[in-house]
Structures are given as C-alpha cells and as structure tokens.
Scaffold this motif. Structure first.
Motif, short mmCIF file in Angstrom:
data_model
loop_
_atom_site.label_atom_id
_atom_site.label_comp_id
_atom_site.label_asym_id
_atom_site.label_seq_id
_atom_site.Cartn_x
_atom_site.Cartn_y
_atom_site.Cartn_z
N ALA A 137 1.97 10.30 19.81
CA ALA A 137 0.62 10.61 19.32
C ALA A 137 0.59 11.68 18.24
O ALA A 137 -0.34 12.46 18.18
N ILE A 166 -1.93 7.28 13.55
CA ILE A 166 -3.00 6.88 14.48
C ILE A 166 -3.45 5.45 14.17
O ILE A 166 -3.33 4.99 13.04
N GLY A 193 -8.40 4.50 20.02
CA GLY A 193 -7.70 5.55 20.77
C GLY A 193 -6.95 5.02 21.98
O GLY A 193 -6.87 3.81 22.23
N LYS A 194 -6.41 5.97 22.76
CA LYS A 194 -5.57 5.68 23.92
C LYS A 194 -6.30 4.80 24.94
O LYS A 194 -5.74 3.84 25.47
N TYR A 210 -6.33 15.25 8.78
CA TYR A 210 -5.59 14.19 8.11
C TYR A 210 -5.82 14.34 6.62
O TYR A 210 -6.98 14.34 6.18
#
Ligand SMILES: C[S@@+](CC[C@H](N)C(=O)[O-])C[C@H]1O[C@@H](n2cnc3c(N)ncnc32)[C@H](O)[C@@H]1O
Length: 289
Positions: free
Chosen positions: A33, A37, A41-42, A187
């Motif tokens: 992680a 990305i 999400g997870k 980012y």
C-alpha cells in the motif's frame, strides 16, 4: 510458496483470472500500500476477492519482511501489488529474502504504468531511462532527474517521469518526538512536476548551460491510466503547469525525437489547437519548437 500478484491499473476487475484463483487459496493475503493506488480501496478489493487483506506499508515490507514470509515454505502467501509486481524497484528485495530463506516464489504479471503509457501514442521502444520526480521542500530541491531527462533527450529518447507518492509520512516535529502521527497522503500532480522542471530550466539558463529542454518542449500528462476516467493531455511543458488532469495518480512524459506518427497520435490529446503548430523537427536526436 510466495506469490507476487499484479493487480493492474484500474479497479477490482483488472486482476487476472490466474491471480484471483491463487488469492482464494492462500493462507494470508497482503496488499502493498505505498508504491501505487487503484481507483478503489482495500474494502472494495476484499469484497471482490471474498478475502480479508492485510495492509503492508513500507515499514512492514522493508523492516518486517520476515512476518510476510512466515511459514511461506509450507503455506501459500500472496503479496498483491498495484500494476505489475516488478513495475516498482522495491519488490526484488522481498524475492531475494524469500529465496535466501528457501521459499519458492511465483510472479503473476499484470499491466504496469511502465507499459500502459503507450496509450498516448509514443512508442515504448523509444523510451530511455525512467525517472522519479520527488516533492521538493524549502531546503531540499534535487535536480538529478533533470540530468537523466537531458541524457535521454540527447539520445532522442522519451522520458517517463513517475511522480512522487507520500503516504504515512511524519512531520519533522512528530518524527523528533517519536509520535506515530501521520500526514495525509500526497500524490504529485503533473502541474507540480512541471513547475519544478520549469524552475530547473530557469536555474540552468542562469548558469548559461546549453539546455536540453525548454518551456516549449512537448510533454504528455497522463492521469488514472487504465481507469474509466483516464485523461491524457499533450502540449508544451509551460502548458502542462496548468493542464487539468483531475485526481491521482499522475505520470508525465518528456518527449524526445518525435516520429511523424507519434506526432499525429499526440495531436489527438493536444491541450490546445495551437500546441503543435510551431513544432519543427531539427535533427534525428533532438528537436526544438
Ligand atoms: C512505483 S510506480 C508504479 C508501480 C506499479 N507497480 C506499476 O507497475 O504500475 C508509481 C508511480 O507510477 C505512476 N502511476 C502508477 N499508476 C498510474 C496510473 N494508473 N496512471 C498514471 N500514473 C500512474 C505514478 O506516477 C506513481 O507515482
């Protein structure tokens, strides 16, 4: 067995059938992680795979690799990486540790940003060394990536610039005080990378260096490649500083020698109609505009 499985670039559905089958049979499944990305999400991945995922941050992979590799000689462990497992330099270390511990490993490949950038029309064969552009601070402004771009340009090669990701970073104050409080993830955008490059060009011009690129060098900005809302914009570097590419992740390409076919492809993504009007080819290794 240790399985390194690429997840591709877009969303949950980009995993390969082979990768999905392996995830289902593994005892533990880690999700790397910190180098990239997905647009989801997870939790979305867990729901799609029907498996619980263990988040593996940089600290875990670099300092607690033994934990990831525990029992992998007798059980199956999966290590999921967005893109391709070898699209980041980081994961060779895990493989070497596994081999040293007598653990077999297998890689399930997937699309990586390293090859998906071909979507802008620049030929992958014509790329030189890939560079990483890091976030500058008030006191730390490294310019080494410029020198690599310069070398590529002198050889007529395009340069893929991967842009910095900062996750789980501590402020200097929290670091000194030993507090495990983390800053929000950051980012780097194509706008930020362009501004840093423009500043370097100004600095080098001040030192009367013969410039390998200028404000008018044709660049390409790409965001969320592989996702449904991916965006590609091509134009002079100075226009990239304000190009609107939306949310992360972003990558940028500094063009080298451009083949006419590549120019035609880039025109499909031109920031403005005027962007390519003054482009003149000069010789086989460099061009100016
Ligand atoms: C370490 S690299 C990517 C590694 C990943 N394993 C792969 O194979 O794509 C991470 C950088 O690649 C770029 N990147 C990754 N995925 C991207 C995407 N879908 N669109 C644009 N840039 C991307 C960003 O600049 C990001 O900071």
């Amino acid at each position: 067995m240790l399985y390194l499985i690429g997840l591709g670039l877009g969303d949950v559905k980009d995993i390969t059938v082979k990768g999905m089958e392996i995830i289902k049979k593994c005892t533990r499944v880690y999700l790397e992680a910190y180098t990239s990305i997905l647009t989801v999400g997870k939790e979305a991945l867990e729901e799609f795979y029907g498996r619980e995922l263990i988040l593996a941050d940089r600290e875990m992979v670099e300092q607690e690799a033994d934990e990831i590799l525990k029992d992998a000689d007798v059980a199956d462990v999966a290590f999921l990486v967005v893109g391709d497992p070898f699209g980041a330099t980081t994961h060779s270390d895990l493989v070497l540790r596994a081999v040293k511990a007598g653990i077999s490993y297998r890689v399930i490949h997937n699309a990586s940003i390293m090859n998906a950038v071909g979507c802008c029309g620049l030929q992958l064969y014509n790329f030189g060394e890939t560079v990483s552009v890091v976030f500058w601070t008030d006191t730390w402004k490294p310019e080494s990536f410029y020198d690599k771009i310069k070398r590529n340009r002198l050889n007529g090669m395009h340069t893929l610039c991967l842009l910095d990701i900062k996750v789980k970073e501590q402020s200097v104050e929290n670091l000194i005080k030993g507090r495990k409080i983390y800053e929000p993830p950051r980012y780097m955008s194509v706008n930020q990378a362009s501004e840093q490059l423009l500043e370097i060009i100004q600095n080098r011009r001040g030192q009367s260096e013969k410039l390998a690129l200028s404000e008018d060098t044709i660049c390409v900005g790409l965001s969320r490649v592989g996702a449904e809302d991916q965006k590609i914009l091509a134009g002079p570097l100075k226009e990239m500083a304000s190009a609107e590419l939306g949310g992360p992740l972003h990558s940028m390409i500094i063009s080298g020698h451009l083949h006419p076919l590549e120019i035609d492809m880039l025109k499909l993504f031109a920031v403005s109609e005027a962007s390519f009007e003054n482009l003149k080819m000069t010789d086989s290794s460099t061009f100016t505009s």
